[in-house]
Scaffold this active site. Structure first.
Site, PDB file in Angstrom:
ATOM      1  N   LYS A 116       0.677  -1.016  -0.060  1.00  0.00           N
ATOM      2  CA  LYS A 116      -0.081   0.125  -0.025  1.00  0.00           C
ATOM      3  C   LYS A 116       1.093   1.260   0.079  1.00  0.00           C
ATOM      4  CE  LYS A 116      -3.117  -2.829  -0.446  1.00  0.00           C
ATOM      5  NZ  LYS A 116      -3.707  -2.976  -1.705  1.00  0.00           N
ATOM      6  N   GLY A 164      -8.337  -3.679   2.042  1.00  0.00           N
ATOM      7  CA  GLY A 164      -9.578  -4.260   2.282  1.00  0.00           C
ATOM      8  C   GLY A 164     -10.026  -3.718   3.621  1.00  0.00           C
ATOM      9  N   GLY A 165      -9.525  -2.681   4.349  1.00  0.00           N
ATOM     10  CA  GLY A 165     -10.039  -2.380   5.600  1.00  0.00           C
ATOM     11  C   GLY A 165      -9.521  -3.165   6.885  1.00  0.00           C
ATOM     12  N   GLU A 200      -2.621   8.737   7.520  1.00  0.00           N
ATOM     13  CA  GLU A 200      -3.333   9.562   6.594  1.00  0.00           C
ATOM     14  C   GLU A 200      -4.317  10.491   7.296  1.00  0.00           C
ATOM     15  OE1 GLU A 200      -5.338   7.109   3.868  1.00  0.00           O
ATOM     16  OE2 GLU A 200      -3.574   6.875   2.505  1.00  0.00           O
ATOM     17  N   LYS A 237     -18.563  -4.856  -0.384  1.00  0.00           N
ATOM     18  CA  LYS A 237     -19.834  -4.077  -1.164  1.00  0.00           C
ATOM     19  C   LYS A 237     -20.901  -4.929  -1.409  1.00  0.00           C
ATOM     20  CE  LYS A 237     -15.773  -2.169  -3.586  1.00  0.00           C
ATOM     21  NZ  LYS A 237     -14.803  -2.522  -4.680  1.00  0.00           N
ATOM     22  N   ARG A 291      -6.943  -6.110 -11.092  1.00  0.00           N
ATOM     23  CA  ARG A 291      -7.817  -7.206 -11.541  1.00  0.00           C
ATOM     24  C   ARG A 291      -9.015  -6.882 -12.058  1.00  0.00           C
ATOM     25  NH1 ARG A 291      -9.009  -6.781  -5.909  1.00  0.00           N
ATOM     26  NH2 ARG A 291     -11.060  -6.275  -5.707  1.00  0.00           N
TER      27      ARG A 291
HETATM   28  C1  MV4 Z   1      -9.924   5.610   4.757  1.00  0.00           C
HETATM   29  C2  MV4 Z   1     -11.096   6.352   5.386  1.00  0.00           C
HETATM   30  C3  MV4 Z   1     -11.005   7.426   5.831  1.00  0.00           C
HETATM   31  N1  MV4 Z   1      -9.930   8.260   5.627  1.00  0.00           N
HETATM   32  N2  MV4 Z   1      -8.817   6.615   4.531  1.00  0.00           N
HETATM   33  C4  MV4 Z   1     -11.400   1.275   4.158  1.00  0.00           C
HETATM   34  C5  MV4 Z   1     -10.808   0.160   3.418  1.00  0.00           C
HETATM   35  C6  MV4 Z   1      -9.746   0.613   2.732  1.00  0.00           C
HETATM   36  N3  MV4 Z   1      -9.727   0.202   1.544  1.00  0.00           N
HETATM   37  C7  MV4 Z   1      -9.608   2.029   2.976  1.00  0.00           C
HETATM   38  N4  MV4 Z   1     -10.629   2.302   3.975  1.00  0.00           N
HETATM   39  C8  MV4 Z   1     -10.849   3.701   4.369  1.00  0.00           C
HETATM   40  N5  MV4 Z   1      -9.690   4.465   4.489  1.00  0.00           N
HETATM   41  C9  MV4 Z   1      -8.910   7.826   5.024  1.00  0.00           C
HETATM   42  N6  MV4 Z   1      -7.771   8.560   4.929  1.00  0.00           N
HETATM   43  C10 MV4 Z   1     -11.991   5.266   5.202  1.00  0.00           C
HETATM   44  C11 MV4 Z   1     -12.253   4.230   5.088  1.00  0.00           C
HETATM   45  C12 MV4 Z   1     -13.258   3.168   5.126  1.00  0.00           C
HETATM   46  C13 MV4 Z   1     -14.115   2.733   4.114  1.00  0.00           C
HETATM   47  C14 MV4 Z   1     -13.466   3.090   2.531  1.00  0.00           C
HETATM   48  C15 MV4 Z   1     -14.239   2.508   1.373  1.00  0.00           C
HETATM   49  C16 MV4 Z   1     -15.522   1.990   1.871  1.00  0.00           C
HETATM   50  C17 MV4 Z   1     -16.096   1.620   2.861  1.00  0.00           C
HETATM   51  C18 MV4 Z   1     -15.269   2.080   4.095  1.00  0.00           C
HETATM   52  C19 MV4 Z   1     -15.683   1.826   5.473  1.00  0.00           C
HETATM   53  C20 MV4 Z   1     -14.972   2.308   6.582  1.00  0.00           C
HETATM   54  C21 MV4 Z   1     -13.844   2.933   6.535  1.00  0.00           C
END
Ligand code: MV4
Length: 449
Positions: A116, A164-165, A200, A237, A291
């Site tokens: 990442k 993926g969180g 971040e 999702k 992908r």
């Molecule tokens: C974040 C965020 C808020 N601020 N980064 C969750 C999965 C990962 N791919 C990135 N994620 C997040 N990153 C910053 N700087 C909030 C999330 C996040 C989230 C992102 C996309 C879809 C659903 C989510 C649910 C909770 C937190």
């Protein structure tokens, strides 16, 4: 062009690839575990090979077994689908070492985007806007405080090896940061065997907007707009749509060009998805997926492009069959994921499907490997179908979705279908007014869990 392709996957995505092969006059080889002898992808492919026992670690994830299956059947290329080995750089490399073609990006591009921090640095260097934060890993609490002072609270701590969180922690002030930083590192160490973390700015109410890109591996690339995938539960999702209700044509053109130019510059080959958080009119890169994604059909619907066919074409050294100028959005598409899960807790619900009836009619696509009498094995993920609807505009797509959900019959097991009937009744869903937190909040209100 390839004469024979092996599909290193199962379920609906295996069928999706087999169908593209059939239309292109390419023979298909299915691989399967002992739990999948009766699976639809085995029946639909021209040939099949059993590659191991039920656990995916010994079958769908076995590089050696899959390469052997290529050698036995004479398949020249492998389509990995999504999940399993689709973002495994060592697998892409191993195929190449055996003179086989991985239908996807280079091992190097998979590796870069799998880490990442490297992914974010690469994105930034290519001109893609990223979330403000640390330059690379943060080694100690003093540095963490320094980063937070620079960007302001709240901040989020993420594991380099995560994604993926998994392994994320939010801190609203310095005291919380101390605890969050230590916990994030030890959890990352336990979960991924790598305790590196980065920091971040925490965005509080973003949407998840992802841009579909496609490259020919020779310096040409296009974008196919965005998908809004904000409706998620526990980073899974459940409902995806294109175009995004909050994205204007001008914003799409701007971020789309940035993404297409970036992947063109690195000679990216095939399909890719650049994930952003979108808040107050700004895009912030978070990850890139190298992908084909589960939700690719909504993009196919509005652009009229067969993404799997294009993946196979460029992997075989051919050109993409369209240019950016020829790509035009037509209407609106929505996908809902039908999972074998019991509400309200989404507990997996495998078992025998007594009756399956897929909805049909104008503007309706059901991608599913179910059939009446099929027994869903308990070993794999619970996605059993994707219902994709296409309409002239968003209201028409929503009406069509309601109608199609009413036709769907999956008897004998529980599915997530009732969730979508309930969601369609919500004013916020009808108007497209939702962020990444909407679904979890709504579920908590509905079911108090
Ligand atoms: C974040 C965020 C808020 N601020 N980064 C969750 C999965 C990962 N791919 C990135 N994620 C997040 N990153 C910053 N700087 C909030 C999330 C996040 C989230 C992102 C996309 C879809 C659903 C989510 C649910 C909770 C937190």
């Amino acid at each position: 062009m390839f004469e024979k392709i092996l599909i290193a996957n199962r379920g609906e995505i295996a069928l999706r690839v087999i169908r593209a092969c059939q239309e292109m006059g390419i023979k298909s080889v299915a691989v399967h575990s002992t739990a999948d002898t009766d699976a639809m992808h085995v029946r639909m492919a021209d040939e099949s090979v059993c590659i191991g026992p039920a656990p995916s670690s010994e079958s769908y994830l076995s590089k050696a077994a899959i390469i052997s299956a290529c050698e036995i059947t004479g398949a020249q290329a492998v389509h990995p689908g999504y999940g399993f080995l689709s973002e495994n750089a060592a697998f892409a490399q191993a195929l190449e070492d055996h003179g086989l073609t991985f239908i996807g990006p280079s091992a190097e591009h998979i590796r870069i985007m799998g880490d990442k921090i490297t992914a974010k640095e690469t994105a930034k260097a290519l001109g893609i806007p990223v979330v403000p934060g640390s330059d690379g890993g943060v080694a100690d609490f003093e540095s963490a405080i320094g980063v937070a002072a620079g960007i302001g609270f709240p901040v989020i701590i993420k594991a380099t090896a995560g994604g993926g969180g998994r392994g994320m922690k939010v801190a609203k002030n310095a005291e919380e940061l101390e605890v969050a930083f230590r916990t994030a590192r030890s959890e990352a160490k336990n979960a991924f065997g790598n305790d590196e973390v980065y920091i971040e700015k925490y965005l509080q109410k973003p949407r998840h907007i992802e841009i579909q890109v496609f490259g020919d591996g020779k310096g040409k690339a296009v974008h196919l707009g965005e998908r809004d995938c904000s409706l998620q539960r526990r980073h899974q999702k459940v409902f995806e749509e294109a175009p995004g209700p909050a994205i204007t044509p001008a914003m799409r053109a701007r971020i789309g060009k940035v993404c297409a130019d970036a992947v063109a510059k690195i000679n990216y080959i095939g399909a890719g998805t650049i994930e952003f958080l979108y808040e107050d009119g700004e895009f912030y890169f978070i990850e890139m997926n190298t992908r084909l994604q589960v939700e690719h059909p909504v993009t196919e619907a509005i652009f009229g492009v067969d993404l799997v066919r294009e993946q196979i074409r460029v992997a075989a050294g051919l050109e993409m069959s369209f240019t950016q100028d020829e790509l035009e959005i037509n209407g609106h598409a929505i996908e809902v994921r039908i999972n074998a899960e019991k509400l309200p807790n989404f507990s997996p619900c495998p078992g025998r499907v007594r009756m399956f009836h897929a909805p049909g009619g104008y503007g309706v696509r059901m991608d599913s490997a179910l059939y009446s009498g099929y027994s869903i094995p308990p070993y794999y993920d619970s996605l059993i179908g994707k219902l994709i609807v296409h309409g002239r505009d968003r209201p028409e797509a929503l009406s069509r979705l309601r109608r199609a959900l009413g036709e769907l019959v999956v008897d004998g097991i529980d599915t997530t279908t009732p969730l979508f009937h309930a969601l369609l009744a919500e004013p916020d869903i009808q108007s497209g007014n939702y962020t990444i937190h909407w679904l979890e909040k709504w579920l908590a209100n509905q079911f108090g869990n």
